[in-house]
Each structure stands twice: as structure tokens, then as C-alpha cells.
Design a protein around this motif. Structure first.
Motif, short mmCIF file in Angstrom:
data_model
loop_
_atom_site.label_atom_id
_atom_site.label_comp_id
_atom_site.label_asym_id
_atom_site.label_seq_id
_atom_site.Cartn_x
_atom_site.Cartn_y
_atom_site.Cartn_z
N ASP A 1 0.84 -1.19 0.00
CA ASP A 1 0.00 0.00 0.00
C ASP A 1 0.88 1.25 0.00
O ASP A 1 1.82 1.35 0.79
N PRO A 2 0.61 2.21 -0.89
CA PRO A 2 1.40 3.45 -0.90
C PRO A 2 1.41 4.16 0.46
O PRO A 2 2.37 4.83 0.79
N GLU A 3 0.35 3.99 1.23
CA GLU A 3 0.29 4.60 2.55
C GLU A 3 1.39 4.02 3.46
O GLU A 3 1.96 4.74 4.28
N THR A 4 1.69 2.75 3.31
CA THR A 4 2.76 2.13 4.09
C THR A 4 4.11 2.77 3.76
O THR A 4 4.90 3.05 4.66
N ILE A 5 4.35 3.03 2.49
CA ILE A 5 5.59 3.68 2.08
C ILE A 5 5.65 5.09 2.66
O ILE A 5 6.69 5.51 3.19
N ARG A 6 4.54 5.82 2.62
CA ARG A 6 4.49 7.18 3.20
C ARG A 6 4.75 7.13 4.70
O ARG A 6 5.47 7.97 5.24
N GLU A 7 4.13 6.17 5.38
CA GLU A 7 4.32 6.06 6.83
C GLU A 7 5.78 5.77 7.17
O GLU A 7 6.32 6.32 8.14
N TRP A 8 6.42 4.93 6.38
CA TRP A 8 7.83 4.60 6.60
C TRP A 8 8.68 5.86 6.41
O TRP A 8 9.56 6.17 7.22
N LYS A 9 8.42 6.61 5.36
CA LYS A 9 9.16 7.86 5.11
C LYS A 9 8.93 8.86 6.24
O LYS A 9 9.86 9.52 6.70
N THR A 10 7.69 8.97 6.70
CA THR A 10 7.37 9.90 7.78
C THR A 10 8.07 9.49 9.06
O THR A 10 8.62 10.33 9.78
N LEU A 11 8.08 8.19 9.35
CA LEU A 11 8.76 7.69 10.54
C LEU A 11 10.25 8.03 10.48
O LEU A 11 10.83 8.50 11.46
N ARG A 12 10.86 7.82 9.34
CA ARG A 12 12.29 8.11 9.17
C ARG A 12 12.56 9.60 9.35
O ARG A 12 13.52 10.00 10.01
N ARG A 13 11.68 10.45 8.78
CA ARG A 13 11.83 11.90 8.94
C ARG A 13 11.67 12.31 10.40
O ARG A 13 12.45 13.11 10.92
N ASN A 14 10.67 11.76 11.08
CA ASN A 14 10.45 12.09 12.48
C ASN A 14 11.61 11.66 13.35
O ASN A 14 11.97 12.35 14.31
N LEU A 15 12.22 10.52 13.02
CA LEU A 15 13.40 10.07 13.76
C LEU A 15 14.54 11.07 13.57
O LEU A 15 15.26 11.40 14.52
N ALA A 16 14.72 11.56 12.36
CA ALA A 16 15.77 12.54 12.11
C ALA A 16 15.52 13.81 12.93
O ALA A 16 16.45 14.37 13.53
N PHE A 17 14.26 14.28 12.98
CA PHE A 17 13.93 15.45 13.77
C PHE A 17 14.20 15.19 15.26
O PHE A 17 14.76 16.04 15.96
N ALA A 18 13.79 14.03 15.73
CA ALA A 18 13.98 13.70 17.14
C ALA A 18 15.46 13.62 17.49
O ALA A 18 15.89 14.10 18.55
N ASN A 19 16.26 13.00 16.62
CA ASN A 19 17.71 12.93 16.86
C ASN A 19 18.33 14.32 16.89
O ASN A 19 19.19 14.61 17.74
N ALA A 20 17.90 15.19 15.98
CA ALA A 20 18.40 16.57 15.96
C ALA A 20 18.02 17.29 17.25
O ALA A 20 18.83 17.99 17.85
N ALA A 21 16.77 17.11 17.69
CA ALA A 21 16.32 17.75 18.93
C ALA A 21 17.12 17.25 20.12
O ALA A 21 17.53 18.03 20.98
#
Length: 196
Positions: A153-173
Motif C-alpha cells: 500500500d502506498p500509505e505504508t511507504i508514506r508512513e515509513w518515510k514519515t517515521l524516518r523523517r520524524n526520527l531525524a527530527f527527534a535525533n536533531a532535537a
């Protein structure tokens, strides 16, 4: 359906709101507000129009915002300069929001959870990234060897990308939060020293 015209006092609500916004803010504030929501390059004229100011004023403030790192500039096809919000300023804003609302302990816990979720995605799909999964899926469709149940499902790919982006933000914070703690503790230890 009602064909009646609205009462005169409501005839131009947008104009009234625009006039109020203009009266209560400076051109710089309006331009910053407009460009804060501008993710595709646009001309200074377009920003000026949205910010209800002159193009010359918009250019001046956009160049100031570019010097501050809030705006990114690119050359336009006709030789003019185009402006958009810089990706770095978005990261800084996200990090500031995280640090304002989440404690360091909560952040560490959430980072660990997100890392585990990413490991689950990699394990489940047998690839290291959502982009690789999308490419594999496209290649499979082109070769027509995949069956419909193999499609992700394309939504699964979006969720994976969002999770990866959020992890990057959290690591930066977390990095910035730890740096601030280090600076604060270093400042206190310097302030606590007794002069010789």
C-alpha cells in the motif's frame, strides 16, 4: 438555491480581514508569514501580492530573510530571483517545537521506539528504505511477475518515510537539547569558580 446577495457588511470579508492584517502587522511580519508557507520557489512579486506590500519592499525583506537562513533563493528562468522557505528553517522549527513539548527522557524513549519500528519495516519488507521498496515494487510491476497480493500500500511507504523523517527530527532535537545542557552546565561551572 438562494440567489440573494449577501448584506453589504459581509460583501467583502476578505478585504476587511486583509486590511485588518495590514494594519496590525509590519510588512516584514507579513512577508515572513507568507514565505513560512511557501515551499515552491515564487517571485518577490507573488510574495508581495500575498503579503499586501510593494514588490520592492518584499524583495528587501526576502533578501534579509535569505541572509538569516529562513529563505532560500534560486535563479528564475527569466533571470529574476525566486524565493521559498529553506528546508533548514523547517528543521530548526521542528526541533524547537519538539524541545518545547517533550522532555529529554521522553525523547530518548521515543527515539528508541522509532528505531525499533524502522527495524520492523526493514525486516518485514526485506529492504533498507521505503525508496528501495518502491523501486522493487515498480520493477516487479514492470516485469509482471508480482501478484496483486505482493503490492505494498502506498500509505505504508508514506508512513515509513514519515517515521524516518520524524526520527531525524527527534535525533536533531536530542543533539541540540544535549548541547544546550552541556553549555548550561559549563556556564554554571565557569560561574561557580572562585577567582584567584
Amino acid at each position: 438555491m438562494n440567489d440573494r446577495n449577501p448584506p453589504d457588511e459581509f460583501a467583502d470579508v476578505n478585504k476587511a480581514v486583509g486590511e485588518e492584517w495590514e494594519a496590525e502587522t509590519t510588512p516584514y511580519e507579513r512577508i515572513r508569514h507568507v514565505v513560512a508557507h511557501t515551499y515552491s520557489p515564487v517571485s518577490a512579486d507573488a510574495v508581495a501580492d500575498d503579503a499586501q506590500t510593494a514588490p520592492k519592499t518584499a524583495r528587501k525583506h526576502l533578501n534579509t530573510l535569505a541572509d538569516e537562513g529562513f529563505v532560500e533563493t534560486t535563479p528564475g528562468e527569466q533571470g529574476g530571483t525566486l524565493y521559498r522557505r529553506s528546508p533548514e528553517s523547517l528543521v530548526v522549527q521542528q526541533v524547537a517545537d519538539i524541545l518545547e513539548h517533550v522532555s529529554t527522557d521522553e525523547l530518548v524513549t521515543r527515539i528508541q521506539e522509532m528505531r525499533e519500528e524502522l527495524t520492523e519495516y526493514r525486516s518485514e519488507f526485506g529492504v533498507d528504505s521505503p525508496e528501495e521498496l518502491a523501486v522493487n515494487q515498480t520493477n516487479q510491476a514492470l516485469s509482471e511477475t508480482g501478484s496483486p497480493q505482493d503490492e505494498v500500500d502506498p500509505e505504508t511507504i508514506r508512513e515509513w518515510k514519515t517515521l524516518r523523517r520524524n526520527l531525524a527530527f527527534a535525533n536533531a532535537a536530542l543533539s541540540i537539547g544535549n548541547a544546550e545542557q552541556f553549555v548550561d552546565s559549563d556556564r554554571r561551572s565557569t560561574d561557580d569558580t572562585v577567582p584567584v
